[in-house]
Design an enzyme around this catalytic site. Structure first.
Site, mmCIF file in Angstrom:
data_model
loop_
_atom_site.group_PDB
_atom_site.id
_atom_site.type_symbol
_atom_site.label_atom_id
_atom_site.label_comp_id
_atom_site.label_asym_id
_atom_site.label_seq_id
_atom_site.Cartn_x
_atom_site.Cartn_y
_atom_site.Cartn_z
ATOM 1 N N LEU A 35 67.300 87.698 -8.363
ATOM 2 C CA LEU A 35 66.346 87.312 -7.332
ATOM 3 C C LEU A 35 65.630 88.557 -6.823
ATOM 4 O O LEU A 35 66.225 89.338 -6.070
ATOM 5 C CB LEU A 35 67.060 86.627 -6.161
ATOM 6 C CG LEU A 35 67.808 85.328 -6.474
ATOM 7 C CD1 LEU A 35 68.579 84.864 -5.242
ATOM 8 C CD2 LEU A 35 66.853 84.252 -6.947
ATOM 9 N N ASP B 151 79.857 89.603 6.302
ATOM 10 C CA ASP B 151 79.374 90.982 6.114
ATOM 11 C C ASP B 151 77.857 90.985 6.216
ATOM 12 O O ASP B 151 77.148 91.519 5.365
ATOM 13 C CB ASP B 151 79.826 91.504 4.749
ATOM 14 C CG ASP B 151 79.705 93.025 4.626
ATOM 15 O OD1 ASP B 151 79.430 93.691 5.648
ATOM 16 O OD2 ASP B 151 79.865 93.545 3.506
#
Length: 289
Positions: A95, A195
């Site tokens: 991506l 995270d």
């Protein structure tokens, strides 16, 4: 190794795939990353490291699968995770990522809020321990959030630091003080990214996307707090989140406790530069006495 990976992908995807182009991608502190292609339209993102780190890749792949289940936030698709010759590899769809503009950041905030509302988990934790960076992340299930976060997050990181001869005070005292500051607070367990800093999100051709998770079920505020820790997200992200599901009263007091976990983890991973930051947080939060 690359020929073996080509064979794995050909078999898994039922295509004739041969790696003809391989481009290193910068940005990671732990793993080597590449974009691979067959010279045509088939492209994949690959993380490579030593074979002993395969459990970290397996945990990341499972985290991406779990996040995708809500249907509210975009994540890369996992194509392969496993050993390749003497290495470990994680293969995702590639991506191309760029920075979020204000409109897309607002959408990401909305999507994350909807994701946090999803699910009916009654406890805090995760079915398996996983990793935050390369640090083992303990996820034993608990019914009380104050106990889970104090013991599985702050206490665990302090123990790891002590094993490296880094001492911030009495571990039991600090852990008890964290419990005391969170006692009575019972947020809805949300499936967290875990995270969520600015390096783990961006804009793909299909909209906002997040990656590199360290998932567990916990207080949604822990995700939001981390977005403010290392550089922060655009203000429009917070506007979008608040418009969808406003944060609870007291977030400003809790966010430093939540971010202490990540600062301590950075002490354990990278050492020196984060020591003073951890000490200052512990003092500001009055956790050492």
């Amino acid at each position: 190794m690359w020929h073996a990976l080509s064979l794995h992908l050909s078999e898994l995807l039922d295509i004739d795939f041969e790696i003809r182009e391989k481009t290193a991608i910068n940005g990671g502190d732990i793993h080597d990353a590449y974009c691979i292609s067959d010279g045509g339209e088939q492209r994949f993102f690959v993380k490579i490291n030593e074979r002993e780190l395969l459990p970290a890749f397996e945990a990341e792949a499972e985290g991406l699968r779990q996040l995708a289940m809500s249907g509210h936030i975009r994540v890369p698709q996992v194509h392969f995770v496993g050993p390749v010759k003497d290495n470990a590899a994680l293969v995702l769809n590639f991506l191309p990522i760029k920075s979020l503009d204000d409109t897309q950041a607002y959408l990401l905030g909305q999507h994350l809020a909807r994701h946090h509302r999803w699910g009916e988990q009654a406890e805090y934790g995760f079915d398996d321990d996983n990793f935050i960076g390369t640090t083992e992340q303990r996820n034993c299930w608990h019914r009380k959030w104050c106990r889970f976060f104090a013991e599985q997050r702050i206490g665990w990181q302090l123990q790891l630091a002590a094993e490296r001869s880094l001492h911030f005070g009495n571990i039991d005292t600090i852990t008890d003080n964290v419990k005391a500051q969170l006692v009575g607070y019972t947020p809805k367990p949300s499936l967290l990214h875990g995270d969520l800093w600015s390096g783990n999100m961006g804009l793909s051709v299909n909209g906002p996307v997040v990656f590199d998770p360290a998932c567990y079920w916990g207080d949604r505020e822990a995700d939001i707090a981390m977005t403010e820790l290392f550089g922060g997200f655009p203000q429009s992200f917070y506007n979008g989140y608040q418009a969808e599901w406003p944060l609870d009263d007291g977030y400003q007091q809790r966010k430093d406790i939540y971010n202490l976990y990540h600062v301590l983890n950075h002490v354990n991973l990278f050492g020196g530069p984060y020591l003073a930051q951890a000490e200052q947080l512990l003092i500001r939060l009055s956790l050492t006495n």
